[in-house]
Design an enzyme around this catalytic site. Structure first.
Site: not given
Length: 282
Positions: A102, A104, A257, A271
């Site tokens: 995907h 983000d 990723h 994150r």
């Protein structure tokens, strides 16, 4: 910090570099920041090992690459309202699974520019992350396929493909939920041009791309299945084995990723997303 001490060592033939000579706990010079940005555009994914950082230093490190974006739908750590807490949890039927390739927040009109992951408590084995070079995935297509895709647009929804499929098959109540998600999808070109490098890259997403606009069901199944197989080829990939205090910062505009779900061990990551500056454009 002298920029001459910064070195980039390619990690795979496709993308990714291990960066040495950088300590984000210290202030970086303008020359060092320029070199890091150039390396980021060249290698797409930068890995910094043994970075002992406070929450403020983590945020400062990421701000060197752009403004931090807040995602209200992702839990934050207790000590900071910007740093996201990612842990290994079982996905429900409706929860997006990050073990699919995907981009983000590709469902946003302006997806993130990039993101950073900081390993707090990674598994001793397993739980790796794989990145895909979408420049290389585009370049590897035949001229005929490239011409076919150049004017195509993908429809990206806030609910992931598997969940939407389940909603549509789940009866009247869940069908209404699916309809609501599908009413206002974001449209992005399947092939876009990176705003800084000028290179073309695929913009397809196994997680949030519902369909390709103006293709019928059978055509969508065929083309999407082909594209999702294509982006998963190992020659486009770099796989990272996490260590405590690993920091990885990637360019979301030219990579995909996924997390590798091969462990039940605890996997705690922090994150920070980097705010996007423009919608994908052909």
């Amino acid at each position: 910090m002298n920029k001459s001490s910064i070195e980039f060592a390619p990690i795979s033939g496709a993308l990714g570099a291990l960066v040495t000579g950088v300590d984000f706990a210290s202030e970086l010079t303008s020359d060092s920041l320029k070199l890091l940005h150039e390396g980021w555009l060249k290698y797409q994914v930068l890995v910094f090992e043994d970075q002992v950082l406070t929450n403020e230093q983590f945020k400062s490190a990421v701000k060197n690459f752009g403004e931090i974006e807040i995602h209200s739908f992702i839990p934050k750590i207790k000590e900071d309202d910007k740093i996201e807490h990612l842990g290994t949890t079982k996905n429900t039927e409706w929860t997006p699974s990050t073990n699919l390739y995907h981009i983000d927040v590709s469902m946003q009109q302006v997806p993130t520019k990039g993101a950073a992951l900081y390993a707090i408590d990674p598994p001793e084995a397993g739980g790796d992350t794989i990145w895909v070079n979408t420049y290389a995935a585009w370049d590897a297509l035949s001229d005929s396929m490239q011409q076919f895709l150049l004017d195509k647009k993908g429809l990206f929804t806030a609910a992931h493909r598997k969940a939407l499929d389940g909603m549509i098959r789940g009866g009247q109540k869940t069908h209404a939920m699916a309809t609501a998600f599908l009413q206002n999808p974001s449209e992005h070109p399947i092939v876009h041009t990176h705003p800084e490098t000028g290179r073309k890259a695929l913009f397809v997403d196994e997680l949030f791309m519902w369909s390709i606009k103006d293709l019928n069901y059978d055509e969508n199944e065929a083309i999407c299945s082909f594209l999702f197989r294509h982006i998963s080829k190992p020659e486009f990939q770099f796989r990272h084995k996490w260590r405590v205090r690993s920091l990885v910062i990637w360019d979301n505009r030219c990579t995909l990723h996924r997390r590798v779900d091969d462990t039940n061990s605890k996997r705690i990551m922090h994150r920070l997303p980097i705010r996007g500056e423009t919608s994908p454009k052909r």
